[in-house]
Design an enzyme around this catalytic site. Sequence first.
Site, PDB file in Angstrom:
ATOM      1  N   LYS A  53       0.844  -1.201   0.000  1.00  0.00           N
ATOM      2  CA  LYS A  53       0.000   0.000   0.000  1.00  0.00           C
ATOM      3  C   LYS A  53       0.878   1.249   0.000  1.00  0.00           C
ATOM      4  CE  LYS A  53      -3.938  -2.219   2.286  1.00  0.00           C
ATOM      5  NZ  LYS A  53      -4.770  -2.407   3.488  1.00  0.00           N
ATOM      6  N   GLN A  97      -4.763  -0.795   9.648  1.00  0.00           N
ATOM      7  CA  GLN A  97      -4.712  -2.142   9.081  1.00  0.00           C
ATOM      8  C   GLN A  97      -5.303  -3.149  10.062  1.00  0.00           C
ATOM      9  OE1 GLN A  97      -3.823  -2.883   5.973  1.00  0.00           O
ATOM     10  NE2 GLN A  97      -4.141  -5.069   6.240  1.00  0.00           N
ATOM     11  N   ASP A 120     -10.989   3.695   4.373  1.00  0.00           N
ATOM     12  CA  ASP A 120     -11.567   2.357   4.194  1.00  0.00           C
ATOM     13  C   ASP A 120     -13.093   2.370   4.234  1.00  0.00           C
ATOM     14  OD1 ASP A 120      -9.730   0.229   3.792  1.00  0.00           O
ATOM     15  OD2 ASP A 120      -8.969   0.466   5.831  1.00  0.00           O
TER      16      ASP A 120
HETATM   17  N1  GUN Z   1      -7.238  -6.205   6.378  1.00  0.00           N
HETATM   18  C1  GUN Z   1      -7.632  -6.988   5.360  1.00  0.00           C
HETATM   19  N2  GUN Z   1      -8.225  -6.239   4.398  1.00  0.00           N
HETATM   20  C2  GUN Z   1      -8.197  -4.958   4.826  1.00  0.00           C
HETATM   21  C3  GUN Z   1      -8.649  -3.728   4.277  1.00  0.00           C
HETATM   22  O1  GUN Z   1      -9.208  -3.649   3.183  1.00  0.00           O
HETATM   23  N3  GUN Z   1      -8.433  -2.626   5.036  1.00  0.00           N
HETATM   24  C4  GUN Z   1      -7.827  -2.696   6.234  1.00  0.00           C
HETATM   25  N4  GUN Z   1      -7.672  -1.580   6.909  1.00  0.00           N
HETATM   26  N5  GUN Z   1      -7.403  -3.809   6.784  1.00  0.00           N
HETATM   27  C5  GUN Z   1      -7.580  -4.949   6.074  1.00  0.00           C
END
Ligand code: GUN
Length: 306
Positions: A53, A97, A120
């Site tokens: 990311k 995350q 998100d």
């Molecule tokens: N963990 C697994 N998928 C995601 C996601 O799309 N966003 C976040 N913040 N954590 C995750």
Amino acid sequence: MTATILDGARVAADIRRETAEAASELAARGAVPGLAVILAGDDPASQVYVRNKEKGAREAGIRAQTLRFPATVTEAMLLAEIGRLNADPEVDAILVQLPLPAGIGSSRILEAVDPAKDVDGFHPFNVGRLVQGKPAPVPCTPAGVMELLRRENVPLRGTRAVVLGRSDIVGKPMATLLTKADATVTVAHSKTRDLPALCREADLLVAAIGRPAFVTADFIREGAVVVDVGINRIDTAEEVARCFPGNEAKAAAFAAKGSLLVGDVHPVDVTERASRYTPVPGGVGPLTIARLLANTLDLCRARRRL
Ligand code: GUN
């Protein structure tokens, strides 16, 4: 039926190029989009996701920072950090995350993020807005899937869609978005009676349950479109033989690395039953990051009124 691939990697590259162009226009106007990622603990998959990311953000011209905390971090420390990021005018987007370390209440943490910086779309305020069809940041994985289906001209209106999985991150928002696109949506899960028969009714099957190659031929209607959100690691010879029978290249890769990635959908069965499908890797995964970058720009524009 010989299925063709829905090329998530290509669509993701298109989105990333468009995002980089838009970011450079914003930068020329004095607004460099800023993304802050909070990574707590040492979940190995999360470490890889967050690195990707951050790298994707940098490549798109987004100012990205990852704030790392040990698994022993307290809720109070994370809340203090989020408070600081909420107040920082250079930060447009905040991502926490998941999963968080055991003992940290993820609801309290996610609800502390300023909804205007909630990249998100996990804050209950934004979840509510999405369900009501109001503008809101859309969770990155389902947003990426919708973008793929739109750009690949997969028809949705009036079709039957089954979403396998009911997580807050994928299953629930996926069902909301498909409903908004005029599909008739059923959310199925581990307690659903006769799962294969229900899934066989689907014109579009989205698998997001986190179980390797769980969706076999008996789940897939001939000619269905199948989207595989799963990323699972398999590490036994039996699993490799079940998922990739007779595939010498995969057997060699397993011998060299000790594990392989497989989605929630059986990779051979899907090619024999579906009309179009997303491969793993190279399907949905790249789209999630692409949409994270696009969401960051959307938040930057909205917050700075650009
Ligand atoms: N963990 C697994 N998928 C995601 C996601 O799309 N966003 C976040 N913040 N954590 C995750």
